[in-house]
Design a protein around this motif. Sequence first.
Motif, PDB file in Angstrom:
ATOM      1  N   ARG A 156     117.304  50.371  83.556  1.00 12.71           N
ATOM      2  CA  ARG A 156     116.480  51.492  84.003  1.00 12.71           C
ATOM      3  C   ARG A 156     116.575  52.553  82.920  1.00 12.71           C
ATOM      4  O   ARG A 156     117.641  53.087  82.654  1.00 12.71           O
ATOM      5  N   GLY A 213     116.369  44.352  82.240  1.00 14.76           N
ATOM      6  CA  GLY A 213     116.463  44.961  83.576  1.00 14.76           C
ATOM      7  C   GLY A 213     117.093  46.337  83.586  1.00 14.76           C
ATOM      8  O   GLY A 213     117.513  46.825  84.647  1.00 14.76           O
ATOM      9  N   LYS A 227     119.906  38.902  81.292  1.00 13.13           N
ATOM     10  CA  LYS A 227     119.488  39.597  82.510  1.00 13.13           C
ATOM     11  C   LYS A 227     120.676  40.353  83.111  1.00 13.13           C
ATOM     12  O   LYS A 227     121.790  39.803  83.181  1.00 13.13           O
ATOM     13  N   ASP A 287     122.916  40.742  89.268  1.00 11.73           N
ATOM     14  CA  ASP A 287     122.266  41.200  90.503  1.00 11.73           C
ATOM     15  C   ASP A 287     123.033  42.333  91.182  1.00 11.73           C
ATOM     16  O   ASP A 287     122.447  43.156  91.888  1.00 11.73           O
TER      17      ASP A 287
END
Length: 643
Positions: free
Chosen positions: A351, A349, A316, A319
Amino acid sequence: MGYTIAQKIIKEHLVTGEMIVGTDIGLKIDQTLTQDATGTMAYIEYEAMGIPRVKTEKSVAYIDHNTLQTGFENADDHRFIQSVCKKHGIYFSRPGNGICHQVHLERFGKPGKTLIGSDSHTPTGGGIGMLAIGAGGLDVAVAMGGGAYYITMPKMVRVNLTGKLNPWVSAKDIILAVLRVMSVKGGVGKIVEYGGEGVKTLTVPERATITNMGAELGATTSIFPSDETTKEFLKAQGREEDYTELSADADAVYDEVIEINLSELEPLAACPHSPDNVKPIKELEGQQIDQVCIGSCTNSSYLDLMRVAHILKGKKVADNVSLAIAPGSKQVFNMLALNGALGDMIAAGARILESACGPCIGMGQSPNSKGISLRTFNRNFEGRSGTADGQIYLVSPETAAVSALSGVFTDPRSLGEAADIEMPEKFLINDNMVIEPAPVEEMDSVEVLRGPNIKSYPKTSPLTDTIEASCSLKVGDNITTDHIMPAGAKILPLRSNIPKISEHCFTVCDKEFPARAKTLGQSIIVGGENYGQGSSREHAALAPLFLGVKAVLVKSFARIHKSNLINAGILPLTFTEPADYDKIKLGDMLELPNVKEEIAEGKQVTVVNKTTGESFVADCELSDRTRAIIIAGGLLDYTKENS
Ligand code: MIC
Ligand code: SF4
């Protein structure tokens, strides 16, 4: 005496001059490419020459820069380029098909051929043994019309590669290591040729990463041999017949030799705000980051992105990090979509952006204030990202991906064992986004579609006997074309409207410059070393031309920008004594009392500072041809006079 690879190609294509270093040579050009941000102007110039059909073996127009349509301007430019292509015999690569250099390498480039492109990263083609050179739009227009392309015969540098890269050290680290040795001006007037045992260990996309970023050395171009690896690549692209073998003779002579042992390299980063400000990742490790962008013509090949997907798989994105990925071409994008790698990126995650330049040219993804952004791109000039105080670091895809997961600068060697990722035996071939030109018998009926934002070439005038003009701007060393003519989402749509785009000229350095230059009527810009490094954008010459700039007086020039100034009829002067730079202040009234005669006779140019009463001489290095161009008021006028 034997020949280097570049000398062999030059010899085959020489139409004027001799292969004597420092003298002007004219080359026959086999292929051209344009992109949309420079293309509209290049095709306006081509139309002005009145040649019905291009005379090159292959000319391709790509749409990859201005892919944000926030108004009608970019869309109109694309339509204009598409219609010009149809009419005049040029292949048109539609928006979404990918970045010009990546697609050209995949689908059109050929070893041993010459290519010029209206983009400074055209040397990407050197990855398959092409002599591929970045040029101004007008030079490309002339080449499409069958004219020669002129360069100063460069010196030859050999970069001798030995050893083999360790796992997670990559091609980007090789070129950053070369930049660390040569600096952003170390390649001026030179061709960088790669050789040695280490070449065999590098795939074509890896070689292309290296030749692509040779632009950042200021080099005329960079080139690799064409060998079995090249053949395999072309075969996998369904183009085996385009292969020819090409290597340097064993007794070829180089002016400079640089040794790089691949086994000793480590992951590197170019720190803000210059591609040669190189440090090991180890020294930056642990520092928090805000953004990661993976893509651009330097590092968005299938191999690059498969490695990225491998690193991201099952993990992942941190953040505190925004991760954006733009595959370099539709081919790459489609292959990742079909083999599942795209899914791994999305799941982590990332884009996903379209296949285009995107964030590399400030088309979106500007980082947050003072944001630290790791990018796999080739330029980290101040403000280029669209965030004035953004801190851009240029890194490999491996470093970028692993840092996106950890949220801090991370050495990818921490990943341990190497990933087992191979070059595909067959790439996915689908050229349905390349539109062919109309057949000759139908070309007359094709209408060229012009939008209201498309304005004509600025007014030029022949060199006058005397120039009297104030210094409208004084700048320091390493001024980039991003300083002179900024890009980004707001300004790029004005590329076909010189009066409008001129309002942004040099505003990064001095907000008042455009208004001041206009009020002065005519003026002179003063600068330091390596003036005009970076892009091939001729707008960095055309906007000053429109604003009345008559001469640029600096310590030294970058190659493409100097030739763009000449093409625009702006006098490129260099200080004979660098210390004379201190003799001029902003606003001083300068006179070049005898400039036309001095230029015509190849003499030094007298500069009188009427404000201080001091005077000195400056150099103007021109060949017979460029001297005639300057006297005529630029290349368009010269071409008209001589045709
Ligand atoms: C760049 O990377 O700066 C560009 C945008 O591709 C330029 C061309 C341009 O300004 O249109 C380049 O490198 O020549
Ligand atoms: Fe596009 Fe960036 Fe490459 Fe220039 S350097 S051609 S803007 S991807």
